[in-house]
Design an enzyme around this catalytic site. Structure first.
Site, PDB file in Angstrom:
ATOM      1  N   PHE A 101     -29.392  -1.685  38.918  1.00  0.00           N
ATOM      2  CA  PHE A 101     -28.684  -1.195  37.738  1.00  0.00           C
ATOM      3  C   PHE A 101     -27.179  -1.117  37.975  1.00  0.00           C
ATOM      4  O   PHE A 101     -26.723  -0.676  39.037  1.00  0.00           O
ATOM      5  CB  PHE A 101     -29.161   0.216  37.376  1.00  0.00           C
ATOM      6  CG  PHE A 101     -30.558   0.292  36.841  1.00  0.00           C
ATOM      7  CD1 PHE A 101     -30.821   0.062  35.499  1.00  0.00           C
ATOM      8  CD2 PHE A 101     -31.615   0.613  37.681  1.00  0.00           C
ATOM      9  CE1 PHE A 101     -32.113   0.148  34.999  1.00  0.00           C
ATOM     10  CE2 PHE A 101     -32.910   0.706  37.190  1.00  0.00           C
ATOM     11  CZ  PHE A 101     -33.159   0.470  35.848  1.00  0.00           C
ATOM     12  N   ASP A 102     -26.424  -1.508  36.962  1.00  0.00           N
ATOM     13  CA  ASP A 102     -25.025  -1.122  36.860  1.00  0.00           C
ATOM     14  C   ASP A 102     -24.998   0.370  36.513  1.00  0.00           C
ATOM     15  O   ASP A 102     -26.031   0.952  36.152  1.00  0.00           O
ATOM     16  CB  ASP A 102     -24.361  -1.965  35.766  1.00  0.00           C
ATOM     17  CG  ASP A 102     -22.934  -1.545  35.484  1.00  0.00           C
ATOM     18  OD1 ASP A 102     -22.150  -1.427  36.443  1.00  0.00           O
ATOM     19  OD2 ASP A 102     -22.610  -1.318  34.304  1.00  0.00           O
ATOM     20  N   LEU A 103     -23.833   0.991  36.605  1.00  0.00           N
ATOM     21  CA  LEU A 103     -23.744   2.430  36.332  1.00  0.00           C
ATOM     22  C   LEU A 103     -23.121   2.715  34.965  1.00  0.00           C
ATOM     23  O   LEU A 103     -23.813   3.075  34.021  1.00  0.00           O
ATOM     24  CB  LEU A 103     -22.940   3.122  37.439  1.00  0.00           C
ATOM     25  CG  LEU A 103     -22.776   4.643  37.303  1.00  0.00           C
ATOM     26  CD1 LEU A 103     -24.127   5.349  37.269  1.00  0.00           C
ATOM     27  CD2 LEU A 103     -21.904   5.183  38.433  1.00  0.00           C
ATOM     28  N   ASP A 104     -21.804   2.539  34.854  1.00  0.00           N
ATOM     29  CA  ASP A 104     -21.106   2.873  33.609  1.00  0.00           C
ATOM     30  C   ASP A 104     -21.572   1.981  32.465  1.00  0.00           C
ATOM     31  O   ASP A 104     -21.609   0.757  32.585  1.00  0.00           O
ATOM     32  CB  ASP A 104     -19.596   2.696  33.779  1.00  0.00           C
ATOM     33  CG  ASP A 104     -18.994   3.706  34.735  1.00  0.00           C
ATOM     34  OD1 ASP A 104     -19.585   4.785  34.899  1.00  0.00           O
ATOM     35  OD2 ASP A 104     -17.930   3.418  35.319  1.00  0.00           O
ATOM     36  N   VAL A 151     -29.671  -5.234  35.696  1.00  0.00           N
ATOM     37  CA  VAL A 151     -29.466  -4.660  34.366  1.00  0.00           C
ATOM     38  C   VAL A 151     -28.031  -4.154  34.254  1.00  0.00           C
ATOM     39  O   VAL A 151     -27.577  -3.366  35.087  1.00  0.00           O
ATOM     40  CB  VAL A 151     -30.441  -3.493  34.111  1.00  0.00           C
ATOM     41  CG1 VAL A 151     -30.244  -2.932  32.699  1.00  0.00           C
ATOM     42  CG2 VAL A 151     -31.883  -3.942  34.306  1.00  0.00           C
TER      43      VAL A 151
END
Length: 253
Positions: free
Chosen positions: A13-16, A174
């Site tokens: 996963f990306d964060l922001d 993602v």
């Protein structure tokens, strides 16, 4: 793009804009920093195209020659307003919990610097959700370069070699930005280029399959994500569970 079942072994996963809603905090901090140097407040549409890049890269475009000081001012402001602005998107905590409990390995791949990223994760209550984390400081090159994704896979491979050596390993990346989709594609290309007799190939395995899912609820417009042709488009984080055939577990909670 229909959502169908795929047996992914890990999700990165990306964060922001993907797990936590930081869009307004980012925009406010950019406006604060640019006003500090120029005395004018930029329009948000002037800032959005560069979101998803490392902070230094963004300021090299927006405030060339002032990157170091601009980053310092931005980080101080952004850290101060995190508790007011930052929150997890609906369904994030539950989705991560179901994925982990179902044996899916989870990675975090962000261009954000570690202290601010950890602060956001902690505010959202998901700081202990991941098997591997890669922050800005962990690689010399950043998304869309494949290095952060490959670094995450390397950590997973070293921590769980038996799991990583299993057959038909599929990885889902993602993210909410074109940069995330490009990074996933670049990582797949990089894996396939590894010579079979190299140390990298022995660790990362060129046969590993990497696909991408672009989320449409983050900082970028749907059409910006569609241009990069992700394998999947999702409008809600819980649709990641659909891709793994796990959404019945979410519905039953």
């Amino acid at each position: 793009m229909p959502v169908t079942h795929k047996p992914f072994s890990a999700v990165l996963f990306d964060l922001d804009g993907t797990l936590i809603d930081t869009t307004q905090s980012i925009l406010e901090s950019f406006k604060h920093t640019i006003f500090y140097f120029t005395g004018t407040v930029p329009q948000e549409d002037e800032i959005r195209p560069y979101m998803g890049l490392p902070l230094t890269d963004q300021f090299s475009i927006l405030l060339p020659g002032k990157e170091e000081e601009a980053c310092k001012i931005y980080v101080e402001h952004n850290t101060a307003i995190h508790p007011e602005y930052v929150k997890a998107y609906p369904g994030v905590s539950e989705t991560l919990k179901i994925l982990r409990n179902s044996g899916v390995r989870l990675g975090l791949v962000t261009s954000k610097r570690r202290p601010t990223a950890v602060l956001g994760l902690t505010i959202a209550g998901i700081q202990d959700s991941f098997h591997a984390t890669v922050f800005y400081e962990d690689t010399d090159r950043h998304k869309p370069h494949p290095a952060p994704i490959l670094k995450t896979l390397e950590i997973m491979a070293c921590n769980e070699p038996d799991w990583y050596s299993s057959d038909n390993l599929r990885i889902l990346v993602v993210g909410d930005s074109p940069t995330d989709i490009k990074a996933a594609k670049n990582a797949q290309v990089a894996l396939r280029k590894f010579s079979s007799n190299t140390q990298q190939a022995a660790i990362l395995r060129p046969e590993v399959k990497i696909q991408s899912a672009g989320v449409t609820y983050g900082a970028y417009r749907k059409e910006d994500i569609e241009k990069e042709k992700p394998d999947y488009l999702i409008t809600d984080i819980t649709q990641v569970l659909d891709l793994l055939g796990l959404n019945q577990k979410y519905d039953s909670q």
